[in-house]
Design an enzyme around this catalytic site. Structure first.
Site, PDB file in Angstrom:
ATOM      1  N   THR A 201     -10.962  54.917   8.979  1.00  0.00           N
ATOM      2  CA  THR A 201     -10.838  56.364   9.170  1.00  0.00           C
ATOM      3  C   THR A 201      -9.382  56.729   9.453  1.00  0.00           C
ATOM      4  O   THR A 201      -8.644  55.994  10.093  1.00  0.00           O
ATOM      5  CB  THR A 201     -11.747  56.852  10.301  1.00  0.00           C
ATOM      6  OG1 THR A 201     -11.706  55.927  11.378  1.00  0.00           O
ATOM      7  CG2 THR A 201     -13.160  56.997   9.818  1.00  0.00           C
ATOM      8  N   SER A 234     -10.509  52.270  12.975  1.00  0.00           N
ATOM      9  CA  SER A 234      -9.524  53.350  12.987  1.00  0.00           C
ATOM     10  C   SER A 234      -8.256  52.906  12.285  1.00  0.00           C
ATOM     11  O   SER A 234      -7.921  51.719  12.256  1.00  0.00           O
ATOM     12  CB  SER A 234      -9.169  53.726  14.426  1.00  0.00           C
ATOM     13  OG  SER A 234      -8.374  52.700  15.029  1.00  0.00           O
ATOM     14  N   ASP A 235      -7.535  53.868  11.697  1.00  0.00           N
ATOM     15  CA  ASP A 235      -6.150  53.582  11.350  1.00  0.00           C
ATOM     16  C   ASP A 235      -5.429  53.287  12.662  1.00  0.00           C
ATOM     17  O   ASP A 235      -5.848  53.722  13.741  1.00  0.00           O
ATOM     18  CB  ASP A 235      -5.516  54.762  10.620  1.00  0.00           C
ATOM     19  CG  ASP A 235      -4.332  54.342   9.758  1.00  0.00           C
ATOM     20  OD1 ASP A 235      -3.786  53.235   9.980  1.00  0.00           O
ATOM     21  OD2 ASP A 235      -3.947  55.116   8.869  1.00  0.00           O
ATOM     22  N   TRP A 236      -4.341  52.552  12.561  1.00  0.00           N
ATOM     23  CA  TRP A 236      -3.685  52.023  13.761  1.00  0.00           C
ATOM     24  C   TRP A 236      -3.137  53.164  14.634  1.00  0.00           C
ATOM     25  O   TRP A 236      -2.347  53.979  14.177  1.00  0.00           O
ATOM     26  CB  TRP A 236      -2.599  51.050  13.358  1.00  0.00           C
ATOM     27  CG  TRP A 236      -3.054  49.618  13.269  1.00  0.00           C
ATOM     28  CD1 TRP A 236      -2.393  48.538  13.785  1.00  0.00           C
ATOM     29  CD2 TRP A 236      -4.243  49.082  12.666  1.00  0.00           C
ATOM     30  NE1 TRP A 236      -3.105  47.364  13.539  1.00  0.00           N
ATOM     31  CE2 TRP A 236      -4.239  47.682  12.858  1.00  0.00           C
ATOM     32  CE3 TRP A 236      -5.322  49.647  11.991  1.00  0.00           C
ATOM     33  CZ2 TRP A 236      -5.259  46.838  12.401  1.00  0.00           C
ATOM     34  CZ3 TRP A 236      -6.348  48.818  11.531  1.00  0.00           C
ATOM     35  CH2 TRP A 236      -6.311  47.445  11.730  1.00  0.00           C
TER      36      TRP A 236
END
Length: 813
Positions: A201, A234-236
């Site tokens: 995401t 999650s994206d970082w």
């Protein structure tokens, strides 16, 4: 849609449930939080090993960003999409799974299937196309290939992460119809046809809700309607809220160890803010992934027999030459005539740019430049070279002539460890990225130290990319000892932005000098992602651009063919920022015009990952788009220019001028970016607005000619017979477009419904078979919140591009 479970799936589910039942709340919460930059924690009590993730998509970096552990570098995703070949995409995925296993990686953070909404998107080289159908088909092949090797994928960035400006905070306002028909469509197709084991995401917000908390899009659409059963990471640094993220369907918050999950999630359950069954659902998804990749005791992995070994260099070369798009070829300028002389011109011909900037960067063991490739392919004496014009108008990270290592020391000056740094770049993110023996708590300084042997005499400029305290010494003299300040809140912009010059030193070609850049590391104790990121930068002596162009013109006059390489730079196409224009950097346009005036047989090779303006395109004999062609790009270019292979690519995205482009807004206002164009992006918008691009979607020439003889359909299958009417064997990409017979201003005039590649020798006939998806006849009805099949009369148009439709038939549905 994601398929039914097999007996093997059921056995894995049993193992997952048994493991889940043996975990307490703290262990479950810990599993959902990264333990460092790239991994999840091991849980020995249930026989779970640590899960390792790595960036892609053109190579597998592994947990360390270092040239000591090189990676195969394939061509850019735009290049892969330009092949219009899902089987070749599958081969790319198979190789990347092989690379992942070699590096101990279980999950590849790829592919990127966001759309080319606007040509200004800075990261478009990392995505496939402006068309959701083509994106979905290529992405499906890629995911199938990776997972056939027992490695998971995370299809990203879910969803509408189509630009870089303010990407952490922007609220993209998108209609439900545009979401369904465009931006969600590639994800939906890949979930249905490839069953990916993961989704990532995005940072951005969609219609008021940040994607890591988007209950509707994640839980209702992705997991509910599409029945996706993989894990959602999650994206970082994208996860912001413990309760909202777990309620919104986020399984894993990366990177660790400080995230919104872990102890914070366990505390939220004990405080009654989150029910434990929500945690269990997320843990179940992670354990299912672990079972699939073979790191959960008692669960048989999905893949028990690995695919055959893939030759990485050979595949990189094949994808590159199959991706090159010949958009112009007057008077058969290409292929090059046998025994002719060639003047190769352009800085990018010598210093090849083979990949885009940002987190997709890897370090290949070798790079074949265009100069290398043509030197090897042409007879002795047939090739001359001139710089002509350099696209790098600013400093760039150290490259040719530098031999460096990074030495890490503690506060007392004691050496802790070292690592190679051939490009002068340090990108150590998290604890797993540090050299052996080095820890963040003891690390005080990093020194890039070694030698530089200049290839040109004159004033060389040195500088620094990054922020914090630095000391720069060249040939024994300290030229900078101060603090370089951060320029933006986004660390990617600060790090991947323009280096700052700090020294100009007179050097002599061939005489090495000592180089040292020392950085005092300042990592706050409370940072969510400890990282050491900086680079040393350099620029060769700047000669008068007019003199360089004059030298190129002289070389061109003395050759049968002039081949000019033009290129973008990392400052033009990179993660972290969008473009503000589509012009080539530096004096490259002037160079092409001057060379073309001197030699009418001028071939221009465009080395960019996404569209640029080509104002001289009608004044040159040929234009070949090479994208970012990967480590074997120069060898592939020689194959195509000499005619050993034909250029196989077709445009996955419309190329045109910025002034004509229908969608150009990528900068939000007051935090919002409205997608006012709705379902009209790419060729759909160009056609609606009656605008003529430089080169249309699907366009591409080969070295032979094709005649379209017939098209027939039964309503679900289209068969197109084509004949090779040229003089040599070739490959044709037959494209099928579906057009409502009655114009409807609310619908695109036509859309890509399918395609197929065929091969034939001179005079031979081939048949392309294309299955028409039901979705090609559907639109999203916002009144009923469902797909609606639109009955009526349709033209099935087969041809070579969106604007070169050769043959038509009509159906009624």
């Amino acid at each position: 849609m994601a398929g039914t479970r097999t007996p093997a799936d059921e056995a894995r589910e049993t193992a997952v449930e048994a493991a889940l039942a043996r975990l307490d709340l703290d262990a479950k919460a810990a599993l959902l939080s990264g333990q460092d930059m790239w991994t999840l924690p091991a849980l020995p009590q249930i026989g779970l090993r640590s899960l390792v993730m790595s960036d892609g998509p053109i190579g597998v970096r592994g947990v360390r960003w270092t040239a000591d552990d090189p990676s195969v570098a394939l061509p850019s995703p735009t290049a892969l999409a330009a092949t219009w070949d899902p089987e070749l995409a599958r081969c790319a995925g198979t190789l990347l799974a092989q690379e992942s296993r070699r590096k101990g990686v279980h999950v590849l953070l790829a592919p990127t299937v966001n759309l080319h909404r606007s040509p200004l998107g800075g990261r478009h080289f990392e995505a496939y196309s402006e068309d959701p159908y083509l994106t979905g088909v290529i992405g499906t092949g890629y995911v199938q290939g990776v997972q056939s090797g027992g490695v998971g994928t995370t299809v990203k960035h879910f969803v509408a992460n189509d630009a870089e400006t303010d990407r952490f905070t922007v609220n993209n306002v998108v209609s439900e119809r545009a979401l369904r028909e465009l931006y969600l469509a590639p994800f939906e197709a890949i979930v249905e046809n490839a069953r990916p084991w993961g989704i990532m995401t995005a940072y951005n917000t969609v219609n008021g809700t940040t994607m890591t908390e988007h209950h509707y899009l994640v839980n209702e659409v992705l997991r509910g309607e599409w029945r996706f059963d993989g894990f959602n990471v999650s994206d970082w640094l994208a996860a912001r809220s413990t309760v909202a993220a777990i309620e919104g369907g986020l399984d894993v918050a990366m990177p660790g160890p400080r995230t919104v999950y872990g102890p914070a999630l366990a505390r939220a359950v004990r405080d009654g803010k989150v029910t434990e069954d929500k945690v269990d659902a997320a843990v179940r998804n992670v354990l299912r992934l672990a079972a699939r990749v073979g790191i959960l005791e008692g669960a048989e992995p999905v893949v028990t027999e690995l695919p055959d070994t893939v030759d990485g260099a050979a595949l990189a070369r094949e994808i590159a030459r199959r991706s090159f798009v010949l958009v112009r070829n007057e008077n058969n300028a290409l292929p090059l005539k046998p025994n002719g002389t060639v003047a190769l011109i352009g800085a990018a011909a010598r210093d090849a740019r083979v990949l885009g900037g940002g987190s997709a960067t890897v370090f290949p063991a070798r790079i074949v430049s265009p100069l290398d490739g043509l030197t090897a392919a042409l007879p002795d004496g047939a090739l001359t070279y001139a710089v002509g014009a350099d696209p790098n108008t600013e400093l760039s990270v150290f490259d040719n002539g530098f031999e460096l290592r990074a030495v890490c020391r503690d506060a007392d000056g004691n050496a802790l460890g070292s690592d190679s740094a051939p490009g002068g770049q340090i990108k150590w993110m998290g604890t797993t990225g540090l050299p052996d023996g080095v820890t963040h708590d003891r690390l005080h300084t990093v020194e890039l130290t070694g030698t530089f042997t200049p290839r040109e005499s004159g004033p060389h400029t040195f500088g620094i990319q990054g922020f914090g305290p630095f000391r720069l010494t060249v040939d024994g003299t300290t030229h900078y000892d101060d603090i370089q300040r951060a320029s933006d809140d986004d660390p990617f912009i600060t790090f991947f932005g323009a280096p700052v010059p700090h020294a100009q030193v007179e050097l002599t070609a061939g005489e090495p000098v000592d180089i040292s850049l020392t950085h005092i590391v300042e990592v706050p104790d409370d940072t969510a992602m400890p990282a050491v990121m900086f680079a040393a930068a350099h620029q060769d002596p700047r000669r008068d651009p007019d003199d360089l162009i004059a030298e190129a013109v002289a070389a061109a006059r003395n050759a049968d063919t002039a081949v000019v390489m033009v290129a973008t730079t990392e400052r033009v196409e990179s993660e972290g920022y969008d473009r503000t224009h589509l012009t080539l950097p530096g004096r490259q346009d002037d160079l092409v015009r001057a060379v073309a005036a001197a030699n009418p047989n001028t071939v221009v090779v465009v080395n960019s990952g996404s569209p640029v303006e080509l104002p001289w395109r009608d004044d040159v004999a040929a234009v070949l788009l090479s994208w970012f062609p990967g480590q074997e790009g120069g060898a592939a270019l020689a194959d195509v220019l000499t005619g050993a292979e034909e250029p196989g690519g077709r445009l996955p995205t419309t190329w045109g001028s910025l002034s004509d482009a229908p969608v150009t807004r990528v900068v939000p206002a007051d935090g919002e970016l409205p997608y006012t164009e709705d379902v009209f992006i790419g060729y759909r918008a160009w056609e609606r607005d009656g605008r003529t691009p430089a080169y249309p979607f699907g366009h591409g020439l080969g070295y032979t000619d094709w005649t379209y003889d017939s098209v027939e359909t039964d309503g679900t299958t289209v068969k197109v017979r084509v004949r090779n009417s040229g003089t040599r064997a070739g490959r044709e990409t037959v494209q099928v477009y579906l057009a409502p017979a009655a114009p409807d201003p609310e619908r695109p005039a036509r859309r890509l419904a399918g395609f197929a590649g065929v091969e034939a020798g001179p005079g031979e006939i081939a048949e392309a078979v294309v299955e028409l998806p039901c979705r090609a006849f559907e639109i999203w009805d916002e009144k009923t919140n469902s797909w609606s099949f639109v009955k009526g009369s349709y033209e099935i148009q087969a041809g070579r591009s969106i604007s070169d439709r050769r043959i038509t038939t009509t159906i009624n549905v």
